[in-house]
Scaffold this motif. Structure first.
Motif, PDB file in Angstrom:
ATOM      1  N   ILE A  94       9.940  10.061  -6.282  1.00  0.00           N
ATOM      2  CA  ILE A  94       9.901   9.462  -4.932  1.00  0.00           C
ATOM      3  C   ILE A  94       9.592   7.972  -5.025  1.00  0.00           C
ATOM      4  O   ILE A  94      10.234   7.151  -4.360  1.00  0.00           O
ATOM      5  N   HIS A  95       8.619   7.602  -5.867  1.00  0.00           N
ATOM      6  CA  HIS A  95       8.269   6.192  -6.011  1.00  0.00           C
ATOM      7  C   HIS A  95       9.412   5.404  -6.649  1.00  0.00           C
ATOM      8  O   HIS A  95       9.678   4.264  -6.251  1.00  0.00           O
ATOM      9  N   ALA A  96      10.083   5.990  -7.644  1.00  0.00           N
ATOM     10  CA  ALA A  96      11.212   5.303  -8.285  1.00  0.00           C
ATOM     11  C   ALA A  96      12.363   5.119  -7.309  1.00  0.00           C
ATOM     12  O   ALA A  96      13.015   4.065  -7.290  1.00  0.00           O
ATOM     13  N   THR A  97      12.608   6.130  -6.475  1.00  0.00           N
ATOM     14  CA  THR A  97      13.669   6.018  -5.470  1.00  0.00           C
ATOM     15  C   THR A  97      13.369   4.888  -4.496  1.00  0.00           C
ATOM     16  O   THR A  97      14.257   4.082  -4.166  1.00  0.00           O
ATOM     17  N   ALA A  98      12.123   4.791  -4.046  1.00  0.00           N
ATOM     18  CA  ALA A  98      11.737   3.706  -3.131  1.00  0.00           C
ATOM     19  C   ALA A  98      11.840   2.352  -3.821  1.00  0.00           C
ATOM     20  O   ALA A  98      12.256   1.358  -3.203  1.00  0.00           O
ATOM     21  N   PHE A  99      11.487   2.291  -5.094  1.00  0.00           N
ATOM     22  CA  PHE A  99      11.566   1.038  -5.848  1.00  0.00           C
ATOM     23  C   PHE A  99      13.012   0.576  -5.974  1.00  0.00           C
ATOM     24  O   PHE A  99      13.333  -0.593  -5.707  1.00  0.00           O
ATOM     25  N   PHE A 100      13.912   1.469  -6.355  1.00  0.00           N
ATOM     26  CA  PHE A 100      15.322   1.076  -6.515  1.00  0.00           C
ATOM     27  C   PHE A 100      15.982   0.795  -5.169  1.00  0.00           C
ATOM     28  O   PHE A 100      16.884  -0.033  -5.084  1.00  0.00           O
ATOM     29  N   LYS A 101      15.529   1.447  -4.124  1.00  0.00           N
ATOM     30  CA  LYS A 101      16.031   1.135  -2.787  1.00  0.00           C
ATOM     31  C   LYS A 101      15.607  -0.276  -2.390  1.00  0.00           C
ATOM     32  O   LYS A 101      16.373  -1.031  -1.799  1.00  0.00           O
ATOM     33  N   GLU A 102      14.368  -0.635  -2.746  1.00  0.00           N
ATOM     34  CA  GLU A 102      13.864  -1.981  -2.455  1.00  0.00           C
ATOM     35  C   GLU A 102      14.630  -3.037  -3.240  1.00  0.00           C
ATOM     36  O   GLU A 102      14.861  -4.134  -2.751  1.00  0.00           O
ATOM     37  N   LEU A 103      15.019  -2.697  -4.461  1.00  0.00           N
ATOM     38  CA  LEU A 103      15.795  -3.638  -5.276  1.00  0.00           C
ATOM     39  C   LEU A 103      17.174  -3.890  -4.676  1.00  0.00           C
ATOM     40  O   LEU A 103      17.665  -5.016  -4.701  1.00  0.00           O
ATOM     41  N   GLY A 104      17.787  -2.860  -4.155  1.00  0.00           N
ATOM     42  CA  GLY A 104      19.093  -3.004  -3.521  1.00  0.00           C
ATOM     43  C   GLY A 104      20.186  -3.450  -4.472  1.00  0.00           C
ATOM     44  O   GLY A 104      21.139  -4.104  -4.049  1.00  0.00           O
ATOM     45  N   GLY A 105      20.075  -3.161  -5.756  1.00  0.00           N
ATOM     46  CA  GLY A 105      21.111  -3.527  -6.723  1.00  0.00           C
ATOM     47  C   GLY A 105      20.958  -4.919  -7.313  1.00  0.00           C
ATOM     48  O   GLY A 105      21.691  -5.283  -8.223  1.00  0.00           O
ATOM     49  N   ASP A 106      20.030  -5.710  -6.814  1.00  0.00           N
ATOM     50  CA  ASP A 106      19.803  -7.066  -7.344  1.00  0.00           C
ATOM     51  C   ASP A 106      18.640  -7.005  -8.340  1.00  0.00           C
ATOM     52  O   ASP A 106      17.495  -6.786  -7.953  1.00  0.00           O
ATOM     53  N   TYR A 107      18.948  -7.194  -9.618  1.00  0.00           N
ATOM     54  CA  TYR A 107      17.939  -7.070 -10.668  1.00  0.00           C
ATOM     55  C   TYR A 107      17.471  -8.424 -11.188  1.00  0.00           C
ATOM     56  O   TYR A 107      17.106  -8.552 -12.349  1.00  0.00           O
TER      57      TYR A 107
END
Length: 179
Positions: A94-107
């Motif tokens: 759940i935390h990883a999903t929220a983290f990658f959602k926050e990133l939005g593909g921009d690394y």
């Protein structure tokens, strides 16, 4: 009285270790409660799972050390440990999903920094996995450990610590041969 406690610890080292891990579950529950609810709305009921697990796990771990039955201890430790691993793995997802959602593909570095500061802590739920794995493995017959409480300090002088270590190894060999 302290001598009786030390004797109990020597004879019930697995239960003593479980009792030592029990306050860690309360600490994890408290940390989760602060992280999930301090200054925030209680809008997601799933956030109560690590808090409830920590409190219930503490109660079960403490209660399972009272009966003398090893079966009760083993199954309760495995149940609490397995639940801890499950809570930790699901929480990490759940935390990883929220983290990658926050990133939005921009690394980019700036976006990674922003996502780490805004998203839930990425690896914090793994602490539940660690404590749960310890509890699940604790009753295993393949896990051998001894708590040496109240051992006399190492004698200084001729031979020092090495001499003391050799004596301990000789005693251990004698015990294994006699068994």
């Amino acid at each position: 009285m302290f001598g009786q406690l030390l004797l109990w610890v020597r004879r019930n080292s697995r239960k003593a270790l479980a009792l030592a891990l029990a306050p860690g579950l309360v600490a994890l529950a408290f940390d989760s409660a602060v992280s999930h609810w301090a200054g925030k709305d209680f809008d997601n009921r799933w956030q109560a799972i690590p808090v409830v697990y920590g409190v219930v796990g503490f109660i079960l771990l403490t209660a399972m050390c009272i009966p003398k039955s090893r079966t009760v201890f083993s199954w309760t430790a495995r149940l609490v440990g397995g639940a801890g691993v499950l809570v930790g793995v699901v929480g990490t997802y759940i935390h990883a999903t929220a983290f990658f959602k926050e990133l939005g593909g921009d690394y980019s570095a700036a976006n990674l920094e922003g996502a780490l500061s805004v998203a839930p802590p990425l690896l914090a739920p793994l602490s539940f996995v660690g404590v749960g794995a310890l509890l699940a493995l604790l009753p295993s017959a393949k896990l051998l450990f001894r708590l040496r409480v109240g051992v006399a300090p190492v004698a200084q002088g001729a031979g020092g610590a090495l001499h003391h270590l050799e004596e301990g190894q000789e005693r251990a060999r004698a015990v294994r041969k006699s068994a």
